[in-house]
Design an enzyme around this catalytic site. Structure first.
Site, mmCIF file in Angstrom:
data_model
loop_
_atom_site.group_PDB
_atom_site.id
_atom_site.type_symbol
_atom_site.label_atom_id
_atom_site.label_comp_id
_atom_site.label_asym_id
_atom_site.label_seq_id
_atom_site.Cartn_x
_atom_site.Cartn_y
_atom_site.Cartn_z
ATOM 1 C CB ILE A 47 45.893 39.164 19.811
ATOM 2 C CG1 ILE A 47 47.779 39.404 20.455
ATOM 3 C CG2 ILE A 47 45.657 38.896 18.882
ATOM 4 C CD1 ILE A 47 48.378 37.878 20.190
ATOM 5 C CG HIS A 49 42.558 36.104 19.191
ATOM 6 N ND1 HIS A 49 44.100 36.018 18.667
ATOM 7 C CD2 HIS A 49 42.947 36.067 20.828
ATOM 8 C CE1 HIS A 49 44.975 35.719 19.653
ATOM 9 N NE2 HIS A 49 44.538 35.921 20.558
HETATM 10 C C1 LIG Z 1 48.326 33.899 28.309
HETATM 11 C C2 LIG Z 1 47.029 34.305 28.251
HETATM 12 C C3 LIG Z 1 46.883 35.498 26.706
HETATM 13 C C4 LIG Z 1 45.742 35.738 26.480
HETATM 14 N N1 LIG Z 1 45.721 36.022 25.596
HETATM 15 C C5 LIG Z 1 44.729 36.652 24.963
HETATM 16 C C6 LIG Z 1 44.765 37.102 23.975
HETATM 17 O O1 LIG Z 1 45.420 37.782 22.959
HETATM 18 N N2 LIG Z 1 43.196 37.955 23.135
HETATM 19 C C7 LIG Z 1 42.653 37.960 24.056
HETATM 20 O O2 LIG Z 1 41.288 37.871 23.323
HETATM 21 N N3 LIG Z 1 42.488 36.829 25.165
HETATM 22 C C8 LIG Z 1 43.392 36.791 25.823
HETATM 23 N N4 LIG Z 1 43.817 36.100 27.084
HETATM 24 C C9 LIG Z 1 41.832 35.550 27.712
HETATM 25 C C10 LIG Z 1 41.913 36.925 28.454
HETATM 26 O O3 LIG Z 1 43.088 37.317 29.076
HETATM 27 C C11 LIG Z 1 40.840 36.216 29.446
HETATM 28 O O4 LIG Z 1 39.819 36.136 28.801
HETATM 29 C C12 LIG Z 1 40.030 38.056 30.257
HETATM 30 O O5 LIG Z 1 41.225 38.356 30.629
HETATM 31 C C13 LIG Z 1 39.502 37.239 31.173
HETATM 32 O O6 LIG Z 1 39.070 39.008 31.551
HETATM 33 P P1 LIG Z 1 38.071 38.341 33.105
HETATM 34 O O7 LIG Z 1 37.464 39.311 32.996
HETATM 35 O O8 LIG Z 1 36.470 37.193 33.341
HETATM 36 O O9 LIG Z 1 38.859 37.200 33.982
HETATM 37 P P2 LIG Z 1 39.630 38.016 35.731
HETATM 38 O O10 LIG Z 1 40.913 39.118 34.276
HETATM 39 O O11 LIG Z 1 40.408 37.154 35.448
HETATM 40 O O12 LIG Z 1 38.574 39.111 36.206
HETATM 41 C C14 LIG Z 1 38.226 38.422 37.507
HETATM 42 C C15 LIG Z 1 38.062 38.857 38.256
HETATM 43 O O13 LIG Z 1 37.647 38.554 39.894
HETATM 44 C C16 LIG Z 1 38.172 38.789 40.838
HETATM 45 N N5 LIG Z 1 37.297 37.912 41.806
HETATM 46 C C17 LIG Z 1 37.664 35.570 42.050
HETATM 47 N N6 LIG Z 1 37.177 35.708 42.487
HETATM 48 C C18 LIG Z 1 36.093 36.883 43.977
HETATM 49 C C19 LIG Z 1 35.706 36.888 44.591
HETATM 50 N N7 LIG Z 1 35.375 35.690 45.456
HETATM 51 N N8 LIG Z 1 35.436 37.881 45.436
HETATM 52 C C20 LIG Z 1 35.589 39.166 44.837
HETATM 53 N N9 LIG Z 1 36.785 38.768 43.228
HETATM 54 C C21 LIG Z 1 36.468 38.103 43.344
HETATM 55 C C22 LIG Z 1 39.503 39.110 40.736
HETATM 56 O O14 LIG Z 1 39.989 38.567 41.415
HETATM 57 C C23 LIG Z 1 39.696 39.435 39.144
HETATM 58 O O15 LIG Z 1 39.930 40.328 39.158
HETATM 59 C C24 LIG Z 1 44.349 35.095 27.816
HETATM 60 C C25 LIG Z 1 44.783 35.051 28.282
HETATM 61 C C26 LIG Z 1 45.848 34.275 29.188
HETATM 62 C C27 LIG Z 1 45.967 33.826 30.355
#
Ligand SMILES: Cc1cc2nc3c(=O)[nH]c(=O)nc-3n(C[C@H](O)[C@H](O)[C@H](O)COP(=O)(O)OP(=O)(O)OC[C@H]3O[C@@H](n4cnc5c(N)ncnc54)[C@H](O)[C@@H]3O)c2cc1C
Length: 478
Positions: A47, A49
């Site tokens: 979503i 938001h």
């Molecule tokens: C249940 C749930 C519902 C949600 N619903 C929503 C929603 O509807 N709307 C919204 O806005 N947000 C929502 N969120 C939040 C949203 O999904 C996250 O904020 C967003 O996906 C975060 O992205 P990111 O890139 O920070 O993290 P991630 O997608 O976790 O990416 C981090 C990456 O780093 C990599 N990594 C980790 N450690 C290492 C390492 N040592 N070396 C190399 N790579 C590494 C991992 O493999 C991963 O691919 C939700 C989250 C959850 C869990």
């Protein structure tokens, strides 16, 4: 020597990479998995938001509202499906009315446009399938839906088309400071870089500790979902939330951009940063709560379940700051991190500028990416034209979702190309229908092996040791 190494190929790292790829910088994204969007980004509510939830003045509030404004244009540039379907927060009693009023006022302070509190009749006119117990609702017309991994794949693909490198299966195990910046180490490789962006999701605290910063902790909070089969006319059109209580936001029901219904998430704290299994208890809770507001929701049509891990930070807000020159945390990006991701990217570019990174715009930056082909949605004339140019479009591989061999080849050969079965699934929807890959799986294994020049035994479901075939069965060898 890189100018920037981004740790983590989720939606946050992906959109930062894309934003930075507009400048004359040598950029590399490192990802510990075999594909992009493999962390929290692959399993959430999807979503965008509106932004009435986070406390005014917080980074979450500011970046959510700005992200929601930027998202339609980004989706257009990247050729990604996005739908402004609006959201409703349902109220059932007087206690809910006070909470809804607070959300409304908070949203107005955060700058969310078009918020209204609807009475029972207005709610029923918008969503006739909701429970008759619903008395009023907060309506946010700017609430929207998007596919988070489609967005991430497209953003990283576009960043790669603009010169960014992606290293898969590169798990950062150590970071050392050097005369010019940092050395980013995996078990096999060392990269030299002037700047590091820590976008490692639930592992962002471990990456922070590698440069001696233990000022925050990230703990995972599980969220399970049930995904229902695609329908021509979905039971609800808006994203439906219940008024939050002391127990949390509860279960939501929402359409997806691909025409499924999604119900979830549960909310359970855990210490394990990997455990994302679904549970019978989780399913029961989702079904019970969702039926309180959408009584006829057809859970018999469930095609799959999944679980995501929220990266809950110990500060209560997004942690986006530089603990030392050249190093930037983008941590604690729990919800609304997907919604905020375009604005987070904008914010990080500003942080780099403030440290004098000397960002110079590229003359030949290309913000557009060709949308992935959706053969089944094309007209007969278009289909014939595609088949004429590439006969592989004339061969259906996934019968449930009507996905052709041409689309699978495109997914394998377009940045960032699919390398395993799940990678093909996320890019094309092949294996996402009723049979969940039972029929098309073996054909996709063949295509991956052929196109990547590897044996059947080397093809994996999702990287690492997730092999599909262990060897040939008796009598098959000629
Ligand atoms: C249940 C749930 C519902 C949600 N619903 C929503 C929603 O509807 N709307 C919204 O806005 N947000 C929502 N969120 C939040 C949203 O999904 C996250 O904020 C967003 O996906 C975060 O992205 P990111 O890139 O920070 O993290 P991630 O997608 O976790 O990416 C981090 C990456 O780093 C990599 N990594 C980790 N450690 C290492 C390492 N040592 N070396 C190399 N790579 C590494 C991992 O493999 C991963 O691919 C939700 C989250 C959850 C869990």
């Amino acid at each position: 020597m890189y100018d920037v190494v981004i740790i983590g190929a989720g939606v946050v790292g992906g959109l930062i990479a894309r934003a930075l790829s507009a400048f004359e910088l040598r950029i590399c994204i490192v990802e510990k998995e075999n594909d992009v969007a493999m962390g929290t980004t692959k399993a959430n509510s999807a979503i965008v938001h509106a932004g009435f939830d986070a406390p005014p003045g917080s980074l979450k509030a500011k970046l959510n509202v700005r992200g929601s404004e930027l998202m339609p244009q980004i989706a257009r540039e990247l050729g990604v499906k996005y739908k402004r379907n609006g959201s409703l927060v349902l109220g059932f009693c007087e206690e809910d009315r006070a909470t809804i009023r607070t959300l409304y006022e908070r949203g107005c302070q955060n700058g969310v446009k078009g918020l209204r509190i609807l009475d029972q009749e207005e709610v029923r006119a918008l969503e006739p399938a909701l429970s008759k117990e619903v008395l009023f609702a907060l309506y946010a017309p700017t609430g929207a839906i998007i596919c988070p991994y489609e967005l991430t794949i497209a953003a990283i693909g576009n960043a790669m088309d603009n010169g960014t490198e992606l290293l898969r299966n590169f798990e950062v195990t150590d970071i050392r400071e050097s005369a010019d910046g940092f050395e980013v180490c995996s078990r096999e490789q060392v990269l030299q870089t002037r700047n590091i962006i820590n976008a490692a999701g639930v592992y962002a605290d471990r990456i922070a500790a590698m440069v001696g910063d233990t000022s925050f902790h990230i703990h995972p909070r599980r969220g399970e979902y049930l995904l229902l089969d695609r329908e021509k006319k979905l039971l609800v059109q808006h994203t439906i939330f219940r008024t939050p209580t002391k127990m949390g936001k509860g279960i939501l029901v929402t359409p997806t951009v691909d025409g499924n219904l999604l119900a979830g998430p549960t909310s359970v704290d855990q210490e394990d940063k990997e455990m994302a299994a679904t549970t019978a208890g989780g399913f029961a809770q989702i079904q019970k709560q969702a039926r309180e507001y959408v009584p006829d929701i057809p859970f018999g049509e469930t095609i799959t379940s999944f679980c995501g891990l929220r990266a809950v930070g110990s500060t209560g807000d997004f942690i986006i700051r530089s603990p030392k020159r050249g190093f930037f945390h983008v941590a604690g990006i729990e919800s609304p991190g997907l919604s905020a991701s375009p604005a987070i990217a904008e914010y990080v570019v500003e942080l780099l500028k403030q440290q004098g990174a000397g960002l110079q715009r590229k003359q030949n930056y290309q913000p557009y990416r060709e949308p992935d082909h959706a053969f089944c949605e094309a007209s007969v004339e278009e289909k014939n034209e595609w088949i004429r140019k590439e006969p592989a479009y004339g061969k259906i591989v996934c019968r449930c979702e009507h996905i052709t061999e041409g689309e699978i080849l495109h997914a394998i050969h377009t940045n960032p190309g699919a390398r395993d079965l799940d990678g093909v699934k996320r890019r094309t929807r092949a294996q996402m229908g009723r049979c969940q890959g039972g029929f098309c799986g073996p054909q996709i294994v063949e295509l991956l092996a052929r196109e990547l020049g590897i044996s059947y035994e080397q093809v994996t479901k999702s990287g690492k040791a997730s092999y599909i075939n262990v060897g040939k069965t008796k009598g098959v060898e000629a």
